[in-house]
Design an enzyme around this catalytic site. Structure first.
Site, PDB file in Angstrom:
ATOM      1  N   ASN A   7       0.857  -1.115   0.068  1.00 32.54           N
ATOM      2  CA  ASN A   7      -0.105  -0.006   0.065  1.00 32.54           C
ATOM      3  C   ASN A   7       0.825   1.102  -0.037  1.00 32.54           C
ATOM      4  O   ASN A   7       1.557   1.615   0.945  1.00 32.54           O
ATOM      5  CB  ASN A   7      -0.953  -0.125   1.174  1.00 32.54           C
ATOM      6  CG  ASN A   7      -1.877   1.116   1.214  1.00 32.54           C
ATOM      7  OD1 ASN A   7      -1.710   2.182   0.528  1.00 32.54           O
ATOM      8  ND2 ASN A   7      -2.597   1.215   2.370  1.00 32.54           N
ATOM      9  N   LYS A  14       3.493   0.910   3.030  1.00 30.73           N
ATOM     10  CA  LYS A  14       2.982  -0.028   4.049  1.00 30.73           C
ATOM     11  C   LYS A  14       3.015  -1.662   3.415  1.00 30.73           C
ATOM     12  O   LYS A  14       2.633  -1.684   2.284  1.00 30.73           O
ATOM     13  CB  LYS A  14       1.549   0.142   4.474  1.00 30.73           C
ATOM     14  CG  LYS A  14       1.114   1.174   5.384  1.00 30.73           C
ATOM     15  CD  LYS A  14      -0.079   1.236   6.044  1.00 30.73           C
ATOM     16  CE  LYS A  14      -0.460   2.648   6.599  1.00 30.73           C
ATOM     17  NZ  LYS A  14      -2.224   2.726   6.372  1.00 30.73           N
ATOM     18  N   ARG A  70      -2.490  -2.260  -3.516  1.00 36.05           N
ATOM     19  CA  ARG A  70      -3.680  -1.125  -3.316  1.00 36.05           C
ATOM     20  C   ARG A  70      -3.667  -0.014  -4.216  1.00 36.05           C
ATOM     21  O   ARG A  70      -2.597   0.729  -4.402  1.00 36.05           O
ATOM     22  CB  ARG A  70      -3.785  -0.452  -1.916  1.00 36.05           C
ATOM     23  CG  ARG A  70      -4.962   0.075  -1.555  1.00 36.05           C
ATOM     24  CD  ARG A  70      -4.884   1.478  -1.120  1.00 36.05           C
ATOM     25  NE  ARG A  70      -6.046   2.046  -0.484  1.00 36.05           N
ATOM     26  CZ  ARG A  70      -6.469   1.936   0.877  1.00 36.05           C
ATOM     27  NH1 ARG A  70      -5.118   1.801   1.671  1.00 36.05           N
ATOM     28  NH2 ARG A  70      -7.509   2.556   1.182  1.00 36.05           N
ATOM     29  N   HIS A 158     -12.243   4.203  -0.718  1.00 38.68           N
ATOM     30  CA  HIS A 158     -12.628   3.756   0.599  1.00 38.68           C
ATOM     31  C   HIS A 158     -13.443   2.312   0.470  1.00 38.68           C
ATOM     32  O   HIS A 158     -13.749   1.978   1.277  1.00 38.68           O
ATOM     33  CB  HIS A 158     -13.206   4.475   1.702  1.00 38.68           C
ATOM     34  CG  HIS A 158     -12.411   5.565   2.336  1.00 38.68           C
ATOM     35  ND1 HIS A 158     -12.804   6.660   2.815  1.00 38.68           N
ATOM     36  CD2 HIS A 158     -10.868   5.556   2.404  1.00 38.68           C
ATOM     37  CE1 HIS A 158     -11.824   7.476   3.351  1.00 38.68           C
ATOM     38  NE2 HIS A 158     -10.858   6.712   3.116  1.00 38.68           N
ATOM     39  N   HIS A 186     -16.711   5.342   7.452  1.00 34.27           N
ATOM     40  CA  HIS A 186     -15.139   5.296   7.568  1.00 34.27           C
ATOM     41  C   HIS A 186     -14.406   6.649   8.225  1.00 34.27           C
ATOM     42  O   HIS A 186     -14.621   7.621   7.049  1.00 34.27           O
ATOM     43  CB  HIS A 186     -14.542   4.779   6.297  1.00 34.27           C
ATOM     44  CG  HIS A 186     -12.891   4.723   6.167  1.00 34.27           C
ATOM     45  ND1 HIS A 186     -12.174   3.461   5.927  1.00 34.27           N
ATOM     46  CD2 HIS A 186     -12.095   5.502   6.306  1.00 34.27           C
ATOM     47  CE1 HIS A 186     -11.042   3.898   6.139  1.00 34.27           C
ATOM     48  NE2 HIS A 186     -10.690   4.990   6.016  1.00 34.27           N
ATOM     49  N   GLY A 188     -11.521   8.100   9.333  1.00 33.57           N
ATOM     50  CA  GLY A 188      -9.850   8.083   9.588  1.00 33.57           C
ATOM     51  C   GLY A 188      -9.404   9.540   9.239  1.00 33.57           C
ATOM     52  O   GLY A 188      -9.934  10.706   9.438  1.00 33.57           O
ATOM     53  N   ASN A 189      -8.185   9.789   8.598  1.00 34.49           N
ATOM     54  CA  ASN A 189      -7.814  10.836   7.986  1.00 34.49           C
ATOM     55  C   ASN A 189      -8.591  11.302   6.906  1.00 34.49           C
ATOM     56  O   ASN A 189      -9.046  12.555   6.913  1.00 34.49           O
ATOM     57  CB  ASN A 189      -6.081  10.627   7.620  1.00 34.49           C
ATOM     58  CG  ASN A 189      -5.207  11.466   8.365  1.00 34.49           C
ATOM     59  OD1 ASN A 189      -5.617  12.844   8.493  1.00 34.49           O
ATOM     60  ND2 ASN A 189      -4.084  11.075   8.597  1.00 34.49           N
ATOM     61  N   ARG A 219      -9.024  17.981   4.674  1.00 31.51           N
ATOM     62  CA  ARG A 219      -9.941  18.242   3.332  1.00 31.51           C
ATOM     63  C   ARG A 219     -11.219  18.701   3.743  1.00 31.51           C
ATOM     64  O   ARG A 219     -11.636  18.432   4.843  1.00 31.51           O
ATOM     65  CB  ARG A 219     -10.180  16.790   2.668  1.00 31.51           C
ATOM     66  CG  ARG A 219      -8.972  16.358   1.891  1.00 31.51           C
ATOM     67  CD  ARG A 219      -9.098  14.986   1.034  1.00 31.51           C
ATOM     68  NE  ARG A 219      -8.142  13.950   1.851  1.00 31.51           N
ATOM     69  CZ  ARG A 219      -8.435  12.821   1.711  1.00 31.51           C
ATOM     70  NH1 ARG A 219      -9.478  12.124   1.047  1.00 31.51           N
ATOM     71  NH2 ARG A 219      -7.503  12.104   2.278  1.00 31.51           N
ATOM     72  N   MET A 262      -7.586  14.208  15.364  1.00 27.56           N
ATOM     73  CA  MET A 262      -8.993  14.476  16.228  1.00 27.56           C
ATOM     74  C   MET A 262      -8.311  14.401  17.565  1.00 27.56           C
ATOM     75  O   MET A 262      -9.069  14.892  18.614  1.00 27.56           O
ATOM     76  CB  MET A 262      -9.926  13.326  15.830  1.00 27.56           C
ATOM     77  CG  MET A 262     -11.230  13.145  16.238  1.00 27.56           C
ATOM     78  SD  MET A 262     -11.873  14.982  16.276  1.00 27.56           S
ATOM     79  CE  MET A 262     -12.812  14.703  14.844  1.00 27.56           C
ATOM     80  N   ARG A 263      -7.527  13.251  18.182  1.00 26.48           N
ATOM     81  CA  ARG A 263      -7.176  13.368  19.363  1.00 26.48           C
ATOM     82  C   ARG A 263      -6.710  14.648  20.234  1.00 26.48           C
ATOM     83  O   ARG A 263      -7.239  15.043  21.293  1.00 26.48           O
ATOM     84  CB  ARG A 263      -5.836  12.589  19.558  1.00 26.48           C
ATOM     85  CG  ARG A 263      -6.189  10.864  19.596  1.00 26.48           C
ATOM     86  CD  ARG A 263      -5.017  10.123  19.368  1.00 26.48           C
ATOM     87  NE  ARG A 263      -4.577  10.273  17.836  1.00 26.48           N
ATOM     88  CZ  ARG A 263      -3.741   9.427  17.607  1.00 26.48           C
ATOM     89  NH1 ARG A 263      -3.361   8.469  18.018  1.00 26.48           N
ATOM     90  NH2 ARG A 263      -3.392   9.792  16.290  1.00 26.48           N
ATOM     91  N   GLY A 309      -9.606   4.996  12.116  1.00 29.20           N
ATOM     92  CA  GLY A 309      -8.764   5.506  13.044  1.00 29.20           C
ATOM     93  C   GLY A 309      -9.768   6.208  14.226  1.00 29.20           C
ATOM     94  O   GLY A 309      -9.855   5.950  15.399  1.00 29.20           O
ATOM     95  N   GLU A 361      -8.655  -3.685   5.745  1.00 28.13           N
ATOM     96  CA  GLU A 361      -8.294  -3.647   4.364  1.00 28.13           C
ATOM     97  C   GLU A 361      -7.398  -4.403   3.694  1.00 28.13           C
ATOM     98  O   GLU A 361      -7.165  -4.988   2.628  1.00 28.13           O
ATOM     99  CB  GLU A 361      -7.763  -2.091   3.989  1.00 28.13           C
ATOM    100  CG  GLU A 361      -9.008  -1.083   4.170  1.00 28.13           C
ATOM    101  CD  GLU A 361      -8.626   0.408   4.361  1.00 28.13           C
ATOM    102  OE1 GLU A 361      -7.879   0.632   5.434  1.00 28.13           O
ATOM    103  OE2 GLU A 361      -8.982   1.234   3.398  1.00 28.13           O
TER     104      GLU A 361
HETATM  105  P1  ADP Z   1      -5.730   6.864   7.242  1.00 32.26           P
HETATM  106  O1  ADP Z   1      -7.117   7.436   6.949  1.00 32.26           O
HETATM  107  O2  ADP Z   1      -4.585   7.801   7.243  1.00 32.26           O
HETATM  108  O3  ADP Z   1      -5.566   5.416   7.282  1.00 32.26           O
HETATM  109  P2  ADP Z   1      -6.421   6.249  10.166  1.00 32.26           P
HETATM  110  O4  ADP Z   1      -7.847   5.521  10.003  1.00 32.26           O
HETATM  111  O5  ADP Z   1      -5.438   5.742  10.885  1.00 32.26           O
HETATM  112  O6  ADP Z   1      -5.933   7.137   9.009  1.00 32.26           O
HETATM  113  O7  ADP Z   1      -7.147   7.369  11.009  1.00 32.26           O
HETATM  114  C1  ADP Z   1      -6.118   8.479  11.777  1.00 32.26           C
HETATM  115  C2  ADP Z   1      -7.180   9.380  12.543  1.00 32.26           C
HETATM  116  O8  ADP Z   1      -7.502   8.637  13.477  1.00 32.26           O
HETATM  117  C3  ADP Z   1      -6.227  10.645  13.186  1.00 32.26           C
HETATM  118  O9  ADP Z   1      -7.148  11.729  12.738  1.00 32.26           O
HETATM  119  C4  ADP Z   1      -6.309  10.353  14.559  1.00 32.26           C
HETATM  120  O10 ADP Z   1      -6.514  11.527  15.281  1.00 32.26           O
HETATM  121  C5  ADP Z   1      -7.415   9.317  14.613  1.00 32.26           C
HETATM  122  N1  ADP Z   1      -7.412   8.702  15.974  1.00 32.26           N
HETATM  123  C6  ADP Z   1      -6.633   7.534  16.157  1.00 32.26           C
HETATM  124  N2  ADP Z   1      -7.142   7.053  17.568  1.00 32.26           N
HETATM  125  C7  ADP Z   1      -8.029   8.120  18.053  1.00 32.26           C
HETATM  126  C8  ADP Z   1      -8.606   8.296  19.218  1.00 32.26           C
HETATM  127  N3  ADP Z   1      -8.130   7.316  20.151  1.00 32.26           N
HETATM  128  N4  ADP Z   1      -9.377   9.171  19.507  1.00 32.26           N
HETATM  129  C9  ADP Z   1      -9.760  10.048  18.508  1.00 32.26           C
HETATM  130  N5  ADP Z   1      -9.190  10.100  17.175  1.00 32.26           N
HETATM  131  C10 ADP Z   1      -8.160   9.011  17.003  1.00 32.26           C
END
Ligand code: ADP
Length: 378
Positions: A7, A14, A70, A158, A186, A188-189, A219, A262-263, A309, A361
């Protein structure tokens, strides 16, 4: 058989090595032997050299039989494909539509072909799952020549992830995917929502590129195209700079002023940062609108699933997204929602059940590769 999954991201590679087969996939006994990440990739052959060196103990002298790549943009390919000269040139041509992604996948494929020329190389596309969308969902309401001649349409992304959680959820329920209507989130980022109607994607929030739809890390998601044209035509702004702004300097990062993570934003919001609170609210509200839309599109749903994530790890975002959806039949249980677990689990026993299902994935890519390898060699 040994299957390698690659990937290639914008600056990383990855990789994962599986021992699997058609039988193992059916019995859910695929084995992940090893996985890793090469960062700051500037030269793909070097990155693969690093990956293969790391994988040598797990390979134990055995040959890689298949390599699953991927690929973000697969145009209108409805399924994963063995990469031959035709598929390679199509992926190359689609680089015009996905300039940040497809060239990296191609570079990884070419380097891997050099390294393991006897393996069967398979492209697994993020777009394929959405090829079942009906025309009324994928066509924009503009003159059809843009679709016919310039391929301007919703492709959706996705897809590997949405397909993986829909299949996993069906398996956990002991049901066929054809018996379920699922809204898959989904988060994530990158973020997208998908309406999976009886196993098939019938609509999704990402469009011509992965920019459309939800508020994401950097975005913007949805916005009126004419606002951008206004900036270009009336304000003399540079189109390329705007495109970069929308993809890399918008979303949570821009509106929170804190981070794209997001954290960090949740932490800031908890300590009273108003912009961070607004960013969380905007993120949850946008996701909620799409959930409502897709329940309408399917005339109901059996389950709402969170993955990736944020979806897998953030109880407050899941709660915020589902807040005020009880009249639609969605309610998160605060105790189940905040339980520390990495497993697939129910977090709300409402009429539309709410679940967290970790995305798989890599496993999907490995399994599709096995399917193509098996078909090719029979
Ligand atoms: P990608 O789309 O790059 O594969 P991921 O699915 O790994 O990304 O998601 C990354 C996102 O997940 C980041 O914005 C991160 O802040 C968020 N994230 C991961 N763990 C937590 C958590 N415990 N609480 C809030 N957000 C989280």
């Amino acid at each position: 058989m040994k299957i390698l999954v690659l990937n290639a991201g914008s600056s990383s590679l990855k990789y994962a090595l599986y021992e699997t087969s058609a039988e193992a996939a059916a019995a859910d006994t695929d084995q992940l032997l090893d996985e890793g990440l090469v960062e700051r990739v500037t030269n793909m052959p070097d990155a693969l050299k690093t990956a293969f060196a790391a994988l040598a103990p797990a390979l134990g002298g055995e040959a890689v039989v298949g390599v699953g790549h991927r690929v973000v943009h697969g145009g209108t390919y409805p399924e994963s494909m063995v990469i031959d000269a035709g598929v390679e040139s199509t992926i190359d041509a689609l680089s015009e539509l996905a300039p940040l992604h497809n060239p990296r996948s191609l570079a990884a494929y070419r380097a891997a072909r050099e390294r393991v020329p006897d393996a069967i190389h398979v492209a697994v596309f993020d777009t394929s799952f959405h090829q079942t969308m009906p025309r009324h969902a994928y066509a924009f309401a503009i003159p059809p020549r843009y679709l016919d001649e310039k391929k301007i349409r919703r492709y959706g992304f996705h897809g590997i992830s949405h397909r993986s959680v829909a299949l996993r959820f069906a398996k956990l329920q002991g049901k066929a995917p054809e018996d379920l209507r699922i809204v898959s989130c989904h988060l994530g980022n990158g973020c997208s929502v998908c309406a999976v109607d009886r196993g098939r994607s019938i609509d999704t929030s990402m469009g011509f590129t992965p920019l459309e739809g939800l508020v994401m890390g950097a975005r913007s998601g949805d916005m009126d195209a004419s606002a951008l044209l206004h900036l270009i035509i009336r304000e003399g702004e540079d189109p390329a700079a705007l495109l970069d702004m929308l993809n890399n300097a918008s979303g949570l990062q821009a509106i929170s002023g804190v981070s794209n993570d997001m954290r960090d934003i949740l932490k800031a919001a908890d300590s009273g940062n108003e912009r961070a609170r607004f960013a969380v609210d905007a993120f949850c509200y946008r996701a909620k609108k799409f959930i409502g839309a897709y329940i309408a599109a399917m005339n109901g749903a059996d389950a709402l699933i969170f993955t990736a994530g944020i979806g897998e790890h953030s109880a407050p975002i899941r709660a915020g997204t589902c807040a005020g959806l009880d009249r639609l039949g969605i309610a998160v249980d605060p105790v189940l929602n905040s339980a520390a677990s990495h497993a697939a689990r129910c977090i709300g026993n409402s009429p539309i059940a709410v679940w967290v299902v970790p995305t798989e994935e890599q496993l999907m890519i490995a399994r599709d590769t096995v399917t193509c390898v098996t078909a090719q060699s029979s």
